[in-house]
Motif scaffolding. Structure first.
Motif, PDB file in Angstrom:
ATOM      1  N   SER A 161      -3.165   3.859  -2.921  1.00  0.00           N
ATOM      2  CA  SER A 161      -3.280   2.638  -3.714  1.00  0.00           C
ATOM      3  C   SER A 161      -2.854   1.461  -2.836  1.00  0.00           C
ATOM      4  CB  SER A 161      -2.419   2.710  -4.978  1.00  0.00           C
ATOM      5  OG  SER A 161      -1.059   2.825  -4.644  1.00  0.00           O
ATOM      6  N   GLN A 182      -3.629  10.375  -2.775  1.00  0.00           N
ATOM      7  CA  GLN A 182      -3.968   9.254  -3.646  1.00  0.00           C
ATOM      8  C   GLN A 182      -3.439   8.005  -2.946  1.00  0.00           C
ATOM      9  OE1 GLN A 182      -2.393  12.209  -5.132  1.00  0.00           O
ATOM     10  NE2 GLN A 182      -4.560  12.741  -5.094  1.00  0.00           N
ATOM     11  N   THR A 234      -2.970  -3.205  -2.605  1.00  0.00           N
ATOM     12  CA  THR A 234      -3.395  -4.519  -3.052  1.00  0.00           C
ATOM     13  C   THR A 234      -3.940  -5.226  -1.824  1.00  0.00           C
ATOM     14  OG1 THR A 234      -1.670  -4.552  -4.747  1.00  0.00           O
ATOM     15  CG2 THR A 234      -2.692  -6.660  -4.170  1.00  0.00           C
ATOM     16  N   ALA A 277       0.854  -1.183   0.000  1.00  0.00           N
ATOM     17  CA  ALA A 277       0.000   0.000   0.000  1.00  0.00           C
ATOM     18  C   ALA A 277       0.887   1.229   0.000  1.00  0.00           C
ATOM     19  CB  ALA A 277      -0.929   0.011   1.211  1.00  0.00           C
TER      20      ALA A 277
END
Length: 145
Positions: free
Chosen positions: A132, A130, A134, A11
């Motif tokens: 992101s 932002q 998995t 992350a």
């Protein structure tokens, strides 16, 4: 305090194209501060996150916590989790702490976490971030103290 924790294989948080926090295997936690929260709430939430057993043991059961796997913890402030969505078509942020209180308490939460666990990364309070990740599983839980 409210958090959504996600078991992740990786992350990261970026602000204006710059990476400010990143972890490999561990927990990414979105954290909201509510009006009634205190330093005691922050301490209790950290203890719940760090000890919550969401990682698989050898037989594949969720019996291990973050410390057991020596995973990273990415803390991301997200006041929208404190929204009241019970009526209408627009969220009310009345339950959320004021921005001033939220920032002070989130910074305390991060400081407390860093004093008690070595693998802490963070986003930035009030920033346009932002995020992101998995999600591993996917495994996601909501914790509230």
């Amino acid at each position: 305090m409210i958090t959504i924790i996600q078991r992740v294989t990786q992350a990261q948080v970026c602000i204006a194209g710059q990476q400010v926090g990143t972890i490999d295997s561990g927990i990414m936690a979105l954290v909201a501060i509510e009006r009634q929260d205190s330093e005691k709430s922050a301490q209790r939430l950290f203890e719940r996150i760090i000890n919550y057993r969401i990682f698989p043991d050898d037989p594949g059961r969720m019996n291990l916590n973050l410390q057991s796997i020596q995973g990273g913890l990415l803390l991301v402030p997200q006041f929208t989790l404190a929204a009241d969505t019970n009526s209408g078509n627009r969220p009310s942020f009345t339950p959320a702490a004021t921005p001033e209180k939220g920032e002070v308490l989130f910074n305390y939460f991060v400081s407390y976490a860093k004093q008690n666990y070595p693998l802490i990364e963070t986003g930035e309070f009030g920033a346009d971030m932002q995020v992101s990740l998995t999600n591993d599983g996917p495994v996601t839980f909501t914790l509230k103290v």
